[in-house]
Motif scaffolding. Structure first.
Motif, PDB file in Angstrom:
ATOM      1  N   VAL A  28      13.325   0.617 -10.364  1.00 41.19           N
ATOM      2  CA  VAL A  28      14.450   0.146  -9.554  1.00 41.19           C
ATOM      3  C   VAL A  28      14.691   1.079  -8.369  1.00 41.19           C
ATOM      4  CG1 VAL A  28      16.940  -0.263  -9.532  1.00 41.19           C
ATOM      5  CG2 VAL A  28      15.562  -1.068 -11.458  1.00 41.19           C
ATOM      6  N   GLN A  29      14.645   2.386  -8.615  1.00 38.79           N
ATOM      7  CA  GLN A  29      14.861   3.361  -7.543  1.00 38.79           C
ATOM      8  C   GLN A  29      13.793   3.267  -6.464  1.00 38.79           C
ATOM      9  OE1 GLN A  29      15.138   7.196  -9.464  1.00 38.79           O
ATOM     10  NE2 GLN A  29      16.871   6.553 -10.732  1.00 38.79           N
ATOM     11  N   SER A  30      12.599   2.790  -6.853  1.00 37.65           N
ATOM     12  CA  SER A  30      11.504   2.701  -5.889  1.00 37.65           C
ATOM     13  C   SER A  30      11.511   1.392  -5.110  1.00 37.65           C
ATOM     14  CB  SER A  30      10.156   2.856  -6.609  1.00 37.65           C
ATOM     15  OG  SER A  30       9.859   1.708  -7.396  1.00 37.65           O
ATOM     16  N   LEU A  31      12.444   0.485  -5.402  1.00 45.28           N
ATOM     17  CA  LEU A  31      12.458  -0.819  -4.748  1.00 45.28           C
ATOM     18  C   LEU A  31      13.105  -0.750  -3.368  1.00 45.28           C
ATOM     19  CD1 LEU A  31      13.224  -3.228  -7.736  1.00 45.28           C
ATOM     20  CD2 LEU A  31      11.028  -2.748  -6.635  1.00 45.28           C
ATOM     21  N   VAL A  32      12.480   0.043  -2.522  1.00 44.34           N
ATOM     22  CA  VAL A  32      12.846   0.193  -1.115  1.00 44.34           C
ATOM     23  C   VAL A  32      11.541   0.191  -0.317  1.00 44.34           C
ATOM     24  CG1 VAL A  32      14.962   1.488  -1.592  1.00 44.34           C
ATOM     25  CG2 VAL A  32      12.800   2.714  -1.263  1.00 44.34           C
ATOM     26  N   PRO A  33      11.589  -0.038   0.990  1.00 45.07           N
ATOM     27  CA  PRO A  33      10.345  -0.028   1.764  1.00 45.07           C
ATOM     28  C   PRO A  33       9.623   1.313   1.646  1.00 45.07           C
ATOM     29  CG  PRO A  33      12.105  -1.029   3.034  1.00 45.07           C
ATOM     30  CD  PRO A  33      12.748  -0.443   1.806  1.00 45.07           C
ATOM     31  N   PRO A  34       8.284   1.307   1.628  1.00 47.12           N
ATOM     32  CA  PRO A  34       7.531   2.562   1.565  1.00 47.12           C
ATOM     33  C   PRO A  34       7.792   3.423   2.787  1.00 47.12           C
ATOM     34  CG  PRO A  34       6.072   0.706   2.018  1.00 47.12           C
ATOM     35  CD  PRO A  34       7.406   0.129   1.655  1.00 47.12           C
ATOM     36  N   ALA A  35       7.435   4.690   2.676  1.00 51.60           N
ATOM     37  CA  ALA A  35       7.769   5.680   3.709  1.00 51.60           C
ATOM     38  C   ALA A  35       7.339   5.261   5.104  1.00 51.60           C
ATOM     39  CB  ALA A  35       7.148   7.025   3.336  1.00 51.60           C
ATOM     40  N   GLN A  36       6.164   4.642   5.218  1.00 47.86           N
ATOM     41  CA  GLN A  36       5.665   4.292   6.541  1.00 47.86           C
ATOM     42  C   GLN A  36       6.503   3.215   7.221  1.00 47.86           C
ATOM     43  OE1 GLN A  36       2.408   2.703   4.165  1.00 47.86           O
ATOM     44  NE2 GLN A  36       1.793   1.608   5.992  1.00 47.86           N
ATOM     45  N   PHE A  37       7.350   2.520   6.430  1.00 47.78           N
ATOM     46  CA  PHE A  37       8.212   1.484   6.992  1.00 47.78           C
ATOM     47  C   PHE A  37       9.694   1.843   6.857  1.00 47.78           C
ATOM     48  CE2 PHE A  37       4.311  -0.814   5.703  1.00 47.78           C
ATOM     49  CZ  PHE A  37       3.915  -1.238   6.965  1.00 47.78           C
ATOM     50  N   ALA A  38       9.967   3.119   6.670  1.00 45.76           N
ATOM     51  CA  ALA A  38      11.354   3.560   6.512  1.00 45.76           C
ATOM     52  C   ALA A  38      12.179   3.298   7.764  1.00 45.76           C
ATOM     53  CB  ALA A  38      11.385   5.052   6.169  1.00 45.76           C
ATOM     54  N   ASP A  39      11.533   3.265   8.910  1.00 42.11           N
ATOM     55  CA  ASP A  39      12.245   3.040  10.168  1.00 42.11           C
ATOM     56  C   ASP A  39      11.851   1.725  10.821  1.00 42.11           C
ATOM     57  OD1 ASP A  39      13.608   5.582  10.081  1.00 42.11           O
ATOM     58  OD2 ASP A  39      11.714   6.524  10.672  1.00 42.11           O
ATOM     59  N   ALA A  40      11.238   0.837  10.063  1.00 40.46           N
ATOM     60  CA  ALA A  40      10.798  -0.438  10.630  1.00 40.46           C
ATOM     61  C   ALA A  40      11.994  -1.260  11.096  1.00 40.46           C
ATOM     62  CB  ALA A  40       9.993  -1.224   9.601  1.00 40.46           C
TER      63      ALA A  40
END
Length: 355
Positions: free
Chosen positions: A27-39
């Motif tokens: 659940v904690q990982s259900l965010v965009p991956p690092a390369q898309f943190a600022d997409a």
């Protein structure tokens, strides 16, 4: 051993890792991956030669802001005519269909960032792993009431997963949750050439009916930026790269490729994300071409996680872009393998590894 202790325990091989993962961690990982943190929609770079990319940005801006997805852009084939009212009803989701490397994940992440409320972003395999960890009822209870769920690289490799995701989407849509998803295959074509789809056609179509299809044409930006083949080196250069990474305080693993492939069979794909956590370099010796489809699919899943982590790879032997044999590249998983080849070309190339 877990990757949380990677730097202090000097793990040198991926085959040493069999990291556990809990439902809470998924659940904690259900965010965009690092390369898309600022997409964002503003920093997406549409190709002027493909108007569908500009159209996708406009549609997703509206959708992420809470508006209904416009109709008439793409649509579904093979479903037959429905009642006019049903055709005009707003879809609770958008489905980004296009080839690999056209920016679908960037746009999906941009929609996630732009949306308000409680929201989740994950790969298809992460959601199925969540159900495995928490159970179906608990997963529905957890996700119910969320404003948006983004599913990247929708896959239907397993008939059971097809039915599971169809049911999950249906239950959550009924509660007002909206969905955005990506895939390299239109929803009505999912499953074709992969298994006996006729038994699951009804479930596939029911799932697809929740989404407005958005076609995104274009060329793979990774292939435009590379030579078209994964970089291959020799054992001396592999050793030098590993040593240089470690000398600089980084974490690097080095594995015989065959041993690594065998080890992947012992680790559930949902755990691959933790295998790559904390690493700065992956090195493989003596890469060989694969002829077993299960081995190939595990490698695809692992490369997806390495790509999300922007993790460079050095390798000797057969170029990683040639790791899938001709039968695989001509079969039902062709698009999946080509996407992985594209990503391995990017990860073995010098310089930045994702954008």
């Amino acid at each position: 051993m877990t990757t949380d202790a990677l730097r202090t325990t000097h793990v040198t091989s991926l085959t040493e890792l069999d990291p556990p993962i809990t439902g809470d961690q998924i659940v904690q990982s259900l965010v965009p991956p690092a390369q898309f943190a600022d997409a964002s929609f503003d920093n997406y770079r549409p190709d002027a030669d493909y108007p569908s990319q500009h159209a996708a940005v406009d549609l997703l801006r509206t959708f992420a802001a809470g508006g209904a997805a416009p109709h008439g852009r793409g649509g579904f084939l093979g479903f037959g005519r429905k009642k006019k009212a049903a055709e005009d009803a707003p879809k609770p989701g958008v489905y980004l269909d296009g080839g690999f490397g056209v920016g679908k994940t960037h746009l999906l992440a941009a929609a996630w960032h732009a949306a308000s409320g409680r929201k989740y972003f994950g790969t298809f395999i992460e959601y199925t792993a969540l159900v495995g960890a928490l159970g179906y009822a608990n997963t529905v209870a957890l996700l119910r009431g969320s404003s948006l769920i983004c599913i990247d690289e929708f896959e239907l490799d397993d008939p059971g997963d097809t039915m599971l995701m169809t049911r999950l989407i249906g239950d959550l849509v009924a509660g007002g949750t909206r969905f955005a998803a990506t895939s390299n295959t239109p929803p009505n074509a999912l499953g074709e050439g992969r298994f006996a789809a006729s038994d699951f056609l009804r479930e596939i179509h029911a799932m697809a009916g929740n989404f407005e299809t958005v076609r995104i044409d274009g060329l793979d930006y990774r292939r435009r930026a590379t030579t078209g083949e994964a970089v291959v080196t020799d054992a001396t250069a592999v050793a030098a790269a590993v040593e240089a990474t470690r000398a600089a305080g980084g974490a690097a693993t080095r594995d015989d490729f065959r041993s690594f492939i065998a080890h992947l069979a012992t680790v559930h794909p949902s755990r691959y994300i933790k295998m790559v956590a904390g690493l700065d370099l992956i090195a493989f010796d003596d890469v060989v071409q694969l002829h077993d489809q299960m081995q190939a699919l595990r490698l695809v899943a692992f490369i997806d996680r390495a790509y999300d982590a922007e993790l460079p790879i050095v390798a000797s032997g057969v170029p990683l872009s040639d790791v899938f044999d001709e039968a695989m590249l001509g079969g039902g998983f062709r698009k999946k393998y080509l996407r992985s080849v594209s990503r391995m070309i990017a990860l073995t190339a010098p310089g930045p590894h994702a954008s």
